[in-house]
Design an enzyme around this catalytic site. Structure first.
Site, PDB file in Angstrom:
ATOM      1  N   GLY A  45      47.765  38.724  48.491  1.00 38.73           N
ATOM      2  CA  GLY A  45      47.697  38.080  47.029  1.00 38.73           C
ATOM      3  C   GLY A  45      47.388  39.312  46.111  1.00 38.73           C
ATOM      4  N   GLN A  50      45.337  43.407  38.262  1.00 34.58           N
ATOM      5  CA  GLN A  50      44.836  44.176  39.249  1.00 34.58           C
ATOM      6  C   GLN A  50      45.547  45.538  39.302  1.00 34.58           C
ATOM      7  OE1 GLN A  50      44.737  41.227  42.524  1.00 34.58           O
ATOM      8  NE2 GLN A  50      43.064  42.560  42.995  1.00 34.58           N
ATOM      9  N   CYS A  95      39.271  40.857  48.487  1.00 36.03           N
ATOM     10  CA  CYS A  95      40.177  40.953  47.195  1.00 36.03           C
ATOM     11  C   CYS A  95      40.381  42.480  47.298  1.00 36.03           C
ATOM     12  CB  CYS A  95      39.405  40.667  45.918  1.00 36.03           C
ATOM     13  SG  CYS A  95      40.074  40.875  44.494  1.00 36.03           S
ATOM     14  N   LEU A  96      41.655  43.011  46.929  1.00 35.64           N
ATOM     15  CA  LEU A  96      42.014  44.346  46.868  1.00 35.64           C
ATOM     16  C   LEU A  96      41.133  45.153  45.932  1.00 35.64           C
ATOM     17  CD1 LEU A  96      45.758  44.145  47.355  1.00 35.64           C
ATOM     18  CD2 LEU A  96      43.950  44.686  49.169  1.00 35.64           C
ATOM     19  N   HIS A 137      42.208  31.721  43.652  1.00 28.84           N
ATOM     20  CA  HIS A 137      41.571  33.134  43.575  1.00 28.84           C
ATOM     21  C   HIS A 137      42.519  34.125  42.707  1.00 28.84           C
ATOM     22  CE1 HIS A 137      39.854  36.858  45.567  1.00 28.84           C
ATOM     23  NE2 HIS A 137      41.029  37.386  44.961  1.00 28.84           N
ATOM     24  N   GLU A 138      43.699  33.997  42.818  1.00 30.26           N
ATOM     25  CA  GLU A 138      44.587  34.807  41.851  1.00 30.26           C
ATOM     26  C   GLU A 138      44.490  34.376  40.337  1.00 30.26           C
ATOM     27  OE1 GLU A 138      45.440  37.638  43.216  1.00 30.26           O
ATOM     28  OE2 GLU A 138      45.011  37.158  45.218  1.00 30.26           O
ATOM     29  N   HIS A 141      41.711  35.841  38.560  1.00 28.07           N
ATOM     30  CA  HIS A 141      41.994  37.021  38.150  1.00 28.07           C
ATOM     31  C   HIS A 141      42.618  37.073  36.636  1.00 28.07           C
ATOM     32  CE1 HIS A 141      41.085  39.707  41.301  1.00 28.07           C
ATOM     33  NE2 HIS A 141      41.867  39.170  42.055  1.00 28.07           N
TER      34      HIS A 141
END
Ligand code: CO
Length: 171
Positions: A45, A50, A95-96, A137-138, A141
């Site tokens: 994701g 990001q 998470c990236l 989660h996204e 962000h």
């Protein structure tokens, strides 16, 4: 084009993103860059912020039972909202923007969502399991939040200490 992924504690990750108004070529280019970046980093994701773009755009591509990531299963999600939510589920998230960190996080188990696809078509659907977790989660962000904010006080403190050490060592 593969773009750099912003890493915690980059302040831009705290910016609240704005809705997409025009479903045009610029949006489609953003989606392509997000895909290239997510796949290059082996993520499931990614939110636009990001890669530094403060638009309400996210993508999700879960792996199947064999751990394969079929690119045909990609979700492109624009201007998402959660309409209803119920239950709770705990899952180990990563998470990236906080690479190598995995923590158990509690989320809603089932959600009813509304979003738009790349052509501006409105979609409403019910999500559950890992898809519901990834969506939440996204979406966090897009509101300027990271999963580590959901940790208990002590776990967060431990994380901050280890993260500082990691950044210092340049790993
Ligand atoms: Co993330």
């Amino acid at each position: 084009m593969i773009r750099d992924v912003l890493v915690y504690p980059n302040k831009r990750l705290r910016v609240k993103s704005k809705d997409v108004v025009d479903f045009n070529k610029e949006l489609h280019c953003l989606l392509e860059d997000m895909k290239d970046t997510m796949y290059a980093n082996e993520g499931i994701g990614l939110a636009a912020i990001q890669i530094g773009v403060d638009k309400n755009v996210l993508i999700i591509n879960l792996t199947d039972e064999d751990g394969e990531q079929n690119h045909e299963n990609l979700f492109e999600i624009i201007n998402p909202v959660i309409l209803e939510a119920e239950g709770s589920i705990t899952y180990q998230e990563g998470c990236l923007s906080v690479p190598t960190v995995y923590e158990e996080i509690e989320r809603k188990e089932k959600i009813k969502v509304r979003y738009y696809n790349r052509d501006g078509i409105m979609i409403e659907e019910e999500l559950e399991g890992i898809m519901a977790i990834a969506f939440q989660h996204e979406l966090d962000h897009l509101n300027g939040h990271l999963f580590i904010e959901k940790l208990s006080y002590l776990k967060r403190k431990k994380f901050e200490k280890e993260w500082k050490k990691k950044l210092k060592e340049g790993k």
